[in-house]
Write a protein that holds these residues in place. Structure first.
Motif, PDB file in Angstrom:
ATOM      1  N   THR A  92       9.657   4.031  -7.183  1.00  0.00           N
ATOM      2  CA  THR A  92       9.458   4.011  -6.092  1.00  0.00           C
ATOM      3  C   THR A  92       8.087   4.824  -5.914  1.00  0.00           C
ATOM      4  N   SER A 130      10.367   0.304  -4.398  1.00  0.00           N
ATOM      5  CA  SER A 130      11.184   0.635  -3.880  1.00  0.00           C
ATOM      6  C   SER A 130       9.297   1.655  -3.281  1.00  0.00           C
ATOM      7  N   GLY A 132      10.369   3.414  -1.468  1.00  0.00           N
ATOM      8  CA  GLY A 132      11.111   5.500  -0.654  1.00  0.00           C
ATOM      9  C   GLY A 132      12.768   5.244  -1.202  1.00  0.00           C
ATOM     10  N   ASP A 133      13.117   6.995  -0.387  1.00  0.00           N
ATOM     11  CA  ASP A 133      14.645   6.695   0.064  1.00  0.00           C
ATOM     12  C   ASP A 133      15.358   6.207   1.833  1.00  0.00           C
TER      13      ASP A 133
END
Length: 246
Positions: A92, A130, A132-133
């Motif tokens: 992240t 990334s 985030g989720d």
């Protein structure tokens, strides 16, 4: 800094030519080049994706176009730079990572599309990042976000190098409240301490308000923040003041 991006949709990166990031490009602080890796396909239909071995939904990006595009970057720049793959399974992204990347001379982003990447593409990569989720339709918006957060940290990018020092996450805390003219707007007034001209008191107020905002909105950040004895006393005062309001 040189920044290369591999993408099937180079026009999506037009916003980086505007505002602060655009000015860094105009100043020559950043050389940004976006490569459409479809230009490097060797099949007659210019395909960049194919079905998945072993079955599965969607299409995977094939390694050949990306490997060849990367070879072209290396031939032109003398190196591939630090290669970043935008991927939901990556680490992240945060401010610390932006500060780390801002120290590099050359960054190369791979912004994929479709179901994902042929696993062999990862052999080219130094970092997988990334936002985030959650899952986006492609890596372009993620790459632009990382580029924006990184480039604005370069020397002279903001015009005043002190601008980024006290920002949220740079110090480990959220940023304190800020105000401008007028001092009284529809009955909403600027705190007296900010009008006092007393620099020590102002600095103390800013720090306390940063602690307060972090405690209220992102208490998880305080678990990693190196609280001093003074900070602990300030937090105790903050908690007491908040309980009185309740």
């Amino acid at each position: 800094m040189r920044i290369d991006v591999l993408s099937l949709f180079p026009n999506m990166f037009a916003p980086l030519r505007e505002s602060i990031i655009g000015k860094t490009i105009e100043k020559g602080l950043v050389d940004l080049e976006v490569t459409d890796f479809r230009d490097y396909t060797t099949n007659k239909n210019h395909k960049v994706d194919d079905e998945i071995y072993g079955g599965g939904q969607g299409m995977l990006l094939m390694p050949q176009p990306i490997f060849d595009a990367m070879d072209a970057i290396e031939a032109k720049a003398g190196n591939r730079g630090r290669v970043i793959l935008m991927d939901p399974a990556g680490t992240t992204f945060n401010q610390a990572k932006a500060e780390e990347l801002a120290k590099e001379e050359h960054l190369t982003f791979i912004a994929g599309h479709y179901e994902g990447y042929d696993e062999r593409i990862r052999t080219l990569v130094d970092d997988e990042i990334s936002l985030g989720d959650f899952v986006l339709t492609g890596g372009e918006l993620g790459a632009m976000t990382v580029i924006d957060a990184t480039v604005r940290l370069l020397a002279d990018a903001l015009g005043d190098d002190r601008s980024a020092v006290d920002e949220s996450f740079s110090t480990g805390l959220l940023e304190y409240p800020q105000y401008t003219r007028p001092a009284d707007f529809r009955g909403l007034t600027v705190p007296d301490v900010l009008l006092s001209g007393h620099h020590a008191n102002i600095a103390q107020w800013k720090h306390k308000e940063a602690l307060k905002r972090t405690y209220l909105r992102r208490p998880d950040l305080l678990q990693q923040y190196p609280l001093t004895t003074t900070d602990k006393h300030l937090l105790a005062d903050i908690k007491a003041e908040l309980s009185e309001k309740d």
